[in-house]
Design a protein around this motif. Structure first.
Motif, PDB file in Angstrom:
ATOM      1  N   ARG A  33      -0.918   3.667  -8.685  1.00 33.81           N
ATOM      2  CA  ARG A  33      -0.473   2.750  -8.370  1.00 33.81           C
ATOM      3  C   ARG A  33      -0.003   1.835  -9.333  1.00 33.81           C
ATOM      4  O   ARG A  33       0.670   0.704  -9.468  1.00 33.81           O
ATOM      5  CB  ARG A  33      -2.128   2.149  -8.554  1.00 33.81           C
ATOM      6  CG  ARG A  33      -2.390   1.265  -7.602  1.00 33.81           C
ATOM      7  CD  ARG A  33      -3.414   0.558  -7.486  1.00 33.81           C
ATOM      8  NE  ARG A  33      -4.073   0.558  -9.391  1.00 33.81           N
ATOM      9  CZ  ARG A  33      -4.084  -1.081  -9.018  1.00 33.81           C
ATOM     10  NH1 ARG A  33      -3.701  -2.390  -7.959  1.00 33.81           N
ATOM     11  NH2 ARG A  33      -4.016  -1.660  -9.933  1.00 33.81           N
ATOM     12  N   VAL A  86      -3.098   5.471  -1.313  1.00 29.56           N
ATOM     13  CA  VAL A  86      -4.782   5.596  -0.703  1.00 29.56           C
ATOM     14  C   VAL A  86      -4.181   6.822  -0.714  1.00 29.56           C
ATOM     15  O   VAL A  86      -3.021   7.769  -0.733  1.00 29.56           O
ATOM     16  CB  VAL A  86      -4.005   5.541   1.198  1.00 29.56           C
ATOM     17  CG1 VAL A  86      -4.955   6.839   1.926  1.00 29.56           C
ATOM     18  CG2 VAL A  86      -4.165   4.669   1.698  1.00 29.56           C
ATOM     19  N   HIS A 119      -8.976   9.006  -0.903  1.00 28.42           N
ATOM     20  CA  HIS A 119      -9.286   8.071  -1.957  1.00 28.42           C
ATOM     21  C   HIS A 119      -8.680   6.908  -2.029  1.00 28.42           C
ATOM     22  O   HIS A 119      -7.490   6.617  -1.537  1.00 28.42           O
ATOM     23  CB  HIS A 119     -10.023   8.444  -3.034  1.00 28.42           C
ATOM     24  CG  HIS A 119      -9.880   9.335  -2.847  1.00 28.42           C
ATOM     25  ND1 HIS A 119     -11.626  10.056  -4.568  1.00 28.42           N
ATOM     26  CD2 HIS A 119     -10.425  11.205  -3.321  1.00 28.42           C
ATOM     27  CE1 HIS A 119     -12.228  10.993  -4.020  1.00 28.42           C
ATOM     28  NE2 HIS A 119     -10.990  11.626  -3.398  1.00 28.42           N
ATOM     29  N   LEU A 120      -9.668   5.859  -1.866  1.00 29.79           N
ATOM     30  CA  LEU A 120      -8.886   3.943  -1.376  1.00 29.79           C
ATOM     31  C   LEU A 120      -8.858   3.950  -3.498  1.00 29.79           C
ATOM     32  O   LEU A 120      -9.369   3.330  -3.999  1.00 29.79           O
ATOM     33  CB  LEU A 120      -9.132   2.794  -0.402  1.00 29.79           C
ATOM     34  CG  LEU A 120      -8.247   2.193  -0.541  1.00 29.79           C
ATOM     35  CD1 LEU A 120      -6.896   2.050  -0.223  1.00 29.79           C
ATOM     36  CD2 LEU A 120      -9.572   1.078   0.169  1.00 29.79           C
ATOM     37  N   VAL A 124       0.671  -1.359   0.007  1.00 32.38           N
ATOM     38  CA  VAL A 124      -0.407  -0.118   0.079  1.00 32.38           C
ATOM     39  C   VAL A 124       1.091   1.469   0.066  1.00 32.38           C
ATOM     40  O   VAL A 124       2.071   1.373   1.099  1.00 32.38           O
ATOM     41  CB  VAL A 124      -1.595  -0.155   1.088  1.00 32.38           C
ATOM     42  CG1 VAL A 124      -2.243   1.030   1.165  1.00 32.38           C
ATOM     43  CG2 VAL A 124      -1.455  -1.270   1.712  1.00 32.38           C
ATOM     44  N   THR A 151      -7.761   1.328  -6.186  1.00 32.38           N
ATOM     45  CA  THR A 151      -7.577  -0.195  -5.945  1.00 32.38           C
ATOM     46  C   THR A 151      -7.631  -0.736  -7.759  1.00 32.38           C
ATOM     47  O   THR A 151      -8.323   0.331  -7.887  1.00 32.38           O
ATOM     48  CB  THR A 151      -8.450  -1.318  -5.196  1.00 32.38           C
ATOM     49  OG1 THR A 151      -9.615  -1.210  -5.683  1.00 32.38           O
ATOM     50  CG2 THR A 151      -8.559  -0.774  -3.226  1.00 32.38           C
ATOM     51  N   TRP A 204     -13.446   8.535   0.868  1.00 31.53           N
ATOM     52  CA  TRP A 204     -14.289   8.328   2.241  1.00 31.53           C
ATOM     53  C   TRP A 204     -14.218   9.834   2.446  1.00 31.53           C
ATOM     54  O   TRP A 204     -13.500  10.939   2.085  1.00 31.53           O
ATOM     55  CB  TRP A 204     -12.627   7.714   2.962  1.00 31.53           C
ATOM     56  CG  TRP A 204     -12.385   6.803   2.950  1.00 31.53           C
ATOM     57  CD1 TRP A 204     -13.360   4.976   1.960  1.00 31.53           C
ATOM     58  CD2 TRP A 204     -10.932   5.596   3.556  1.00 31.53           C
ATOM     59  NE1 TRP A 204     -12.326   4.097   1.594  1.00 31.53           N
ATOM     60  CE2 TRP A 204     -11.828   3.788   2.691  1.00 31.53           C
ATOM     61  CE3 TRP A 204     -10.347   6.281   4.001  1.00 31.53           C
ATOM     62  CZ2 TRP A 204     -11.170   2.653   3.242  1.00 31.53           C
ATOM     63  CZ3 TRP A 204     -10.008   4.741   4.657  1.00 31.53           C
ATOM     64  CH2 TRP A 204     -10.004   3.685   4.194  1.00 31.53           C
ATOM     65  N   TRP A 237      -2.701  -1.091  -3.968  1.00 27.50           N
ATOM     66  CA  TRP A 237      -3.690   0.424  -3.531  1.00 27.50           C
ATOM     67  C   TRP A 237      -2.643   1.547  -3.123  1.00 27.50           C
ATOM     68  O   TRP A 237      -1.487   1.556  -2.598  1.00 27.50           O
ATOM     69  CB  TRP A 237      -4.252  -0.116  -1.772  1.00 27.50           C
ATOM     70  CG  TRP A 237      -4.922  -1.715  -1.935  1.00 27.50           C
ATOM     71  CD1 TRP A 237      -5.544  -1.774  -2.866  1.00 27.50           C
ATOM     72  CD2 TRP A 237      -5.272  -1.729  -0.498  1.00 27.50           C
ATOM     73  NE1 TRP A 237      -6.295  -3.055  -2.226  1.00 27.50           N
ATOM     74  CE2 TRP A 237      -6.410  -3.059  -0.913  1.00 27.50           C
ATOM     75  CE3 TRP A 237      -5.822  -1.281   0.914  1.00 27.50           C
ATOM     76  CZ2 TRP A 237      -6.895  -4.307  -0.102  1.00 27.50           C
ATOM     77  CZ3 TRP A 237      -6.353  -2.404   2.157  1.00 27.50           C
ATOM     78  CH2 TRP A 237      -6.766  -3.521   1.228  1.00 27.50           C
ATOM     79  N   ARG A 293      -9.202  -2.875   6.531  1.00 25.83           N
ATOM     80  CA  ARG A 293      -9.188  -3.255   4.882  1.00 25.83           C
ATOM     81  C   ARG A 293      -8.557  -4.198   4.746  1.00 25.83           C
ATOM     82  O   ARG A 293      -8.045  -5.272   3.249  1.00 25.83           O
ATOM     83  CB  ARG A 293      -9.891  -1.966   4.177  1.00 25.83           C
ATOM     84  CG  ARG A 293     -10.596  -1.407   4.068  1.00 25.83           C
ATOM     85  CD  ARG A 293     -11.451  -2.217   3.505  1.00 25.83           C
ATOM     86  NE  ARG A 293     -11.830  -2.087   2.499  1.00 25.83           N
ATOM     87  CZ  ARG A 293     -12.107  -1.153   1.331  1.00 25.83           C
ATOM     88  NH1 ARG A 293     -12.861  -0.197   1.662  1.00 25.83           N
ATOM     89  NH2 ARG A 293     -12.062  -1.623   0.097  1.00 25.83           N
ATOM     90  N   LEU A 321      -8.657   1.701   7.545  1.00 24.38           N
ATOM     91  CA  LEU A 321      -7.452   0.805   6.225  1.00 24.38           C
ATOM     92  C   LEU A 321      -7.351  -0.146   7.256  1.00 24.38           C
ATOM     93  O   LEU A 321      -7.073  -1.158   6.562  1.00 24.38           O
ATOM     94  CB  LEU A 321      -6.560   2.089   5.951  1.00 24.38           C
ATOM     95  CG  LEU A 321      -5.352   1.257   5.000  1.00 24.38           C
ATOM     96  CD1 LEU A 321      -6.308   1.586   3.798  1.00 24.38           C
ATOM     97  CD2 LEU A 321      -4.272   2.014   5.536  1.00 24.38           C
ATOM     98  N   SER A 372     -11.713   3.279  -6.977  1.00 20.88           N
ATOM     99  CA  SER A 372     -11.796   4.341  -6.303  1.00 20.88           C
ATOM    100  C   SER A 372     -12.471   4.725  -5.494  1.00 20.88           C
ATOM    101  O   SER A 372     -13.876   4.288  -5.602  1.00 20.88           O
ATOM    102  CB  SER A 372     -10.906   5.881  -6.536  1.00 20.88           C
ATOM    103  OG  SER A 372     -12.217   6.834  -7.052  1.00 20.88           O
TER     104      SER A 372
END
Ligand code: C5P
Length: 215
Positions: free
Chosen positions: A155, A164, A181-182, A138, A184, A191, A162, A206, A203, A188
């Motif tokens: 990413r 963040v 924002h997460l 991450v 992946t 939050w 991931w 998750r 987090l 996305s």
């Protein structure tokens, strides 16, 4: 939510300091608070946590093994030493460049000095390509605009699972709250603005779900 009992998770946090001479340095703006909150939250759900911390004025969270470092090169070495890990969460604001430091304190003179910069290792990208890459990697991305677009590109470019993405256009540095924002492989999630402790707890949940479901 799952538990992280038996899992080893590596967290980097804080800035790095790159010396100019024995009394001066350049650094990134980072309080270390979000990374320390993540280390604390991961320990709370049972993980064995190694926290590689740059120079910050923060207490060690309960149940966390802390390794203090100054420079990006020190941080890279500490990360390599802490492996293997099931997951790594790289929150540190690492200085992109180091300075060719003077061995003695530089004196004021007729002309100001010129600093020579050299590139620091990208610790996250190096870990992503390493044979000892953690199963879940991450990264963080501090962005001031087009937050999701830049994070999505980062990413894939960095080879992480991931990102963040941190909207730093407001007052995030040193503050209590964070808007993230997460990002992946599947898209996305935005939050809502949350205290840094709440970002960390969410987090950690998750991460527990991800490590529990794909082994
Ligand atoms: O490329 P950028 O610096 O925006 O990437 C940020 C992410 O990469 C963060 O997760 C940060 O901790 C990590 N990073 C690193 N080593 C560097 C630069 C960034 O681990 N030299």
């Amino acid at each position: 939510a799952g538990s992280l009992t038996g899992k080893h998770i590596l967290v980097t946090a804080g800035p790095t300091h790159e010396p100019i001479d024995p009394v001066r340095y350049i650094a990134n703006r980072s309080s270390g608070r979000q990374g320390f909150a993540i280390a604390a939250a991961l320990a709370r759900v049972g993980a064995r946590v190694t926290l590689v911390a740059g120079p910050v004025a923060l207490p060690t969270p309960a149940g966390v093994d802390r390794v203090d470092v100054d420079t990006a090169q020190d941080m890279a070495n500490a990360v390599a030493t802490a492996l293997p890990a099931d997951a790594a969460v790289m929150v540190a604001a690492v200085a992109d460049w180091r300075v060719e430091a003077a061995p003695q304190k530089m004196k004021r003179g007729d002309v100001p000095p010129t600093l020579q910069f050299a590139e620091n290792p990208d610790i996250l990208a190096t870990l992503a390509r390493s044979p000892r890459r953690p199963r879940l990697l991450v990264g963080f991305a501090a962005e001031t605009e087009q937050v999701v677009e830049h994070a999505t590109a980062k990413r894939t470019r960095k080879g992480v699972d991931w990102i963040v993405a941190n909207d730093v256009s407001g007052d995030v540095f040193g503050g209590d709250a964070n808007t993230v924002h997460l990002v992946t492989a599947t898209g996305s999630e935005a939050w809502e603005r949350l205290p840094k402790d709440a970002v960390a707890a969410r987090l950690a949940d998750r991460i527990a779900d991800a490590l529990g479901s794909d082994q």
